[in-house]
Design a protein around this motif. Structure first.
Motif, PDB file in Angstrom:
ATOM      1  N   LYS A 164     -14.423   7.163   3.541  1.00 47.99           N
ATOM      2  CA  LYS A 164     -13.569   7.916   2.624  1.00 47.99           C
ATOM      3  C   LYS A 164     -12.128   7.442   2.753  1.00 47.99           C
ATOM      4  O   LYS A 164     -11.363   7.968   3.572  1.00 47.99           O
ATOM      5  CB  LYS A 164     -13.644   9.419   2.918  1.00 47.99           C
ATOM      6  CG  LYS A 164     -14.843  10.131   2.333  1.00 47.99           C
ATOM      7  CD  LYS A 164     -14.658  11.637   2.452  1.00 47.99           C
ATOM      8  CE  LYS A 164     -15.779  12.390   1.740  1.00 47.99           C
ATOM      9  NZ  LYS A 164     -15.516  13.847   1.734  1.00 47.99           N
ATOM     10  N   PRO A 165     -11.710   6.462   1.971  1.00 48.91           N
ATOM     11  CA  PRO A 165     -10.311   6.011   2.020  1.00 48.91           C
ATOM     12  C   PRO A 165      -9.354   7.146   1.686  1.00 48.91           C
ATOM     13  O   PRO A 165      -9.661   8.029   0.881  1.00 48.91           O
ATOM     14  CB  PRO A 165     -10.263   4.913   0.946  1.00 48.91           C
ATOM     15  CG  PRO A 165     -11.675   4.490   0.764  1.00 48.91           C
ATOM     16  CD  PRO A 165     -12.515   5.700   1.006  1.00 48.91           C
ATOM     17  N   PHE A 166      -8.206   7.119   2.324  1.00 50.46           N
ATOM     18  CA  PHE A 166      -7.144   8.104   2.100  1.00 50.46           C
ATOM     19  C   PHE A 166      -6.196   7.524   1.059  1.00 50.46           C
ATOM     20  O   PHE A 166      -5.646   6.438   1.249  1.00 50.46           O
ATOM     21  CB  PHE A 166      -6.408   8.351   3.421  1.00 50.46           C
ATOM     22  CG  PHE A 166      -5.545   9.570   3.434  1.00 50.46           C
ATOM     23  CD1 PHE A 166      -6.023  10.786   3.891  1.00 50.46           C
ATOM     24  CD2 PHE A 166      -4.232   9.504   2.990  1.00 50.46           C
ATOM     25  CE1 PHE A 166      -5.219  11.919   3.923  1.00 50.46           C
ATOM     26  CE2 PHE A 166      -3.418  10.628   3.013  1.00 50.46           C
ATOM     27  CZ  PHE A 166      -3.916  11.833   3.478  1.00 50.46           C
ATOM     28  N   ILE A 167      -6.002   8.234  -0.059  1.00 50.71           N
ATOM     29  CA  ILE A 167      -5.221   7.709  -1.179  1.00 50.71           C
ATOM     30  C   ILE A 167      -4.072   8.654  -1.499  1.00 50.71           C
ATOM     31  O   ILE A 167      -4.284   9.836  -1.769  1.00 50.71           O
ATOM     32  CB  ILE A 167      -6.101   7.504  -2.428  1.00 50.71           C
ATOM     33  CG1 ILE A 167      -7.239   6.526  -2.113  1.00 50.71           C
ATOM     34  CG2 ILE A 167      -5.268   6.992  -3.586  1.00 50.71           C
ATOM     35  CD1 ILE A 167      -8.231   6.357  -3.241  1.00 50.71           C
ATOM     36  N   ILE A 168      -2.839   8.109  -1.484  1.00 48.58           N
ATOM     37  CA  ILE A 168      -1.659   8.893  -1.836  1.00 48.58           C
ATOM     38  C   ILE A 168      -1.107   8.396  -3.164  1.00 48.58           C
ATOM     39  O   ILE A 168      -0.857   7.202  -3.326  1.00 48.58           O
ATOM     40  CB  ILE A 168      -0.554   8.785  -0.765  1.00 48.58           C
ATOM     41  CG1 ILE A 168      -1.083   9.226   0.587  1.00 48.58           C
ATOM     42  CG2 ILE A 168       0.646   9.627  -1.152  1.00 48.58           C
ATOM     43  CD1 ILE A 168      -1.285   8.104   1.543  1.00 48.58           C
ATOM     44  N   SER A 169      -0.910   9.299  -4.104  1.00 50.16           N
ATOM     45  CA  SER A 169      -0.274   8.974  -5.376  1.00 50.16           C
ATOM     46  C   SER A 169       1.180   9.414  -5.315  1.00 50.16           C
ATOM     47  O   SER A 169       1.466  10.587  -5.046  1.00 50.16           O
ATOM     48  CB  SER A 169      -0.990   9.675  -6.543  1.00 50.16           C
ATOM     49  OG  SER A 169      -2.316   9.209  -6.665  1.00 50.16           O
ATOM     50  N   VAL A 170       2.107   8.470  -5.551  1.00 47.20           N
ATOM     51  CA  VAL A 170       3.534   8.777  -5.525  1.00 47.20           C
ATOM     52  C   VAL A 170       4.197   7.973  -6.625  1.00 47.20           C
ATOM     53  O   VAL A 170       4.052   6.754  -6.683  1.00 47.20           O
ATOM     54  CB  VAL A 170       4.151   8.476  -4.134  1.00 47.20           C
ATOM     55  CG1 VAL A 170       3.799   7.091  -3.662  1.00 47.20           C
ATOM     56  CG2 VAL A 170       5.651   8.687  -4.145  1.00 47.20           C
TER      57      VAL A 170
END
Length: 313
Positions: A164-170
């Protein structure tokens, strides 16, 4: 309720419509509510229960009499039906909310005046949030990713999970990791990512740059993607460590961070002072103490204005 009964005023109808448009969650709640309401009305309309006879049997039982009890017929039988519908709808909504509570989003917000806010996400990842920043994340990560959204600045210590990759949207940038620690800062449409440990992928407009420990990238609002570079100092870390670590750091950059950290209004009065280099560590010092060291190091004058502005001259 008045909306479903067709008794709402135009203003109330408008309020319901605006509430549904606020988010997909609101729309989903409404759809479930209406579905349960419609099904309840259908059940009520086909019910073959003789309400009057049931009421008569009940009266006979509690009176202990053999002769039929006098029946006071309700003037409006639809009241009982409506009450049943309301009960069913209420139970349905409660069940729906219990089933879906894990998918509701949460917000972690550091207000003005809060230098640091630390929280642990459902997967065990730890976030340190700088002031005036917000992280939005689900109560429980579902599917094959761990997706969150960031506004402002935060340091992430991500729990490893290769599945489960950790994805941050900014802004319009996407940062993807598996298990690592890094800092992300968003300001005026600009995005900066600094990696302390592990590997981070930064994606924008379909282009990806991979960052290793000790590397960073700065994306302006108009860049599609930029080249990575080595991390020159640790000023980005001040809100976690309470340290301003300067290593041949130009004065303009230190001033920029001091203004942010102390909500100050420091300006450099002479251009030739911008690139003056300083190597030192300020640990949990007051702004007054730091300005004194700058004054002694560069032999410059610190002028404090009545409007709160501080000029380095």
């Amino acid at each position: 309720m008045k909306h479903l009964l067709g008794e709402a005023t135009p203003e109330e109808e408008q309020t319901v419509m605006e509430w549904m448009k606020e988010s997909e969650t609101h729309q989903e709640y409404y759809n479930q509510f209406k579905k349960i309401w419609d099904q309840s009305k259908a059940l009520a309309s086909v019910s073959n229960v003789d309400v009057n006879k049931a009421w008569e049997r009940f009266q006979n039982k509690i009176s202990g009499q053999n002769e039929p009890a006098k029946i006071l017929k309700p003037r409006f039988s639809w009241i009982r039906v409506a009450a049943s519908i309301i009960l069913i709808v209420g139970l349905g909504i409660t069940l729906f909310m219990l089933i879906n509570k894990n998918s509701a989003s949460k917000e972690m917000v550091a207000q003005t005046g809060q230098n640091v806010l630390i929280d642990t996400l459902p997967d065990g990842s730890v976030i340190t949030l700088n002031k005036r920043s917000t992280v939005t994340y689900p109560s429980k990560f579902k599917g094959d990713t761990r997706a969150i959204a960031l506004k402002g600045e935060a340091f992430f210590n991500v729990a490893p999970d290769k599945k489960k990759p950790f994805i941050i949207s900014v802004n319009d940038v996407q940062v993807t990791v598996v298990g690592t620690s890094f800092n992300i800062k968003s300001e005026n449409g600009n995005t900066e990512v600094v990696v302390e440990t592990g590997i981070v992928q930064v994606t924008r407009s379909g282009k990806t740059v991979e960052l290793n420990a000790g590397e960073k990238i700065h994306l302006s609002a108009n860049d599609s993607i930029a080249s990575k570079e080595a991390v020159g100092d640790k000023l980005y870390n001040y809100y976690r460590s309470k340290e301003f670590v300067c290593d041949e750091t130009p004065l303009w950059k230190l001033v920029q961070v001091l203004n942010e950290a102390y909500d100050a209004k420091i300006v450099i009065g002479r251009k030739e002072l911008n690139d003056k280099r300083i190597t030192t560590i300020f640990y949990n010092e007051s702004l007054e103490k730091i300005l004194e060291v700058i004054h002694l190091t560069f032999d410059i004058t610190v002028i404090k204005q009545e409007d709160g502005q501080i000029i380095l001259q």
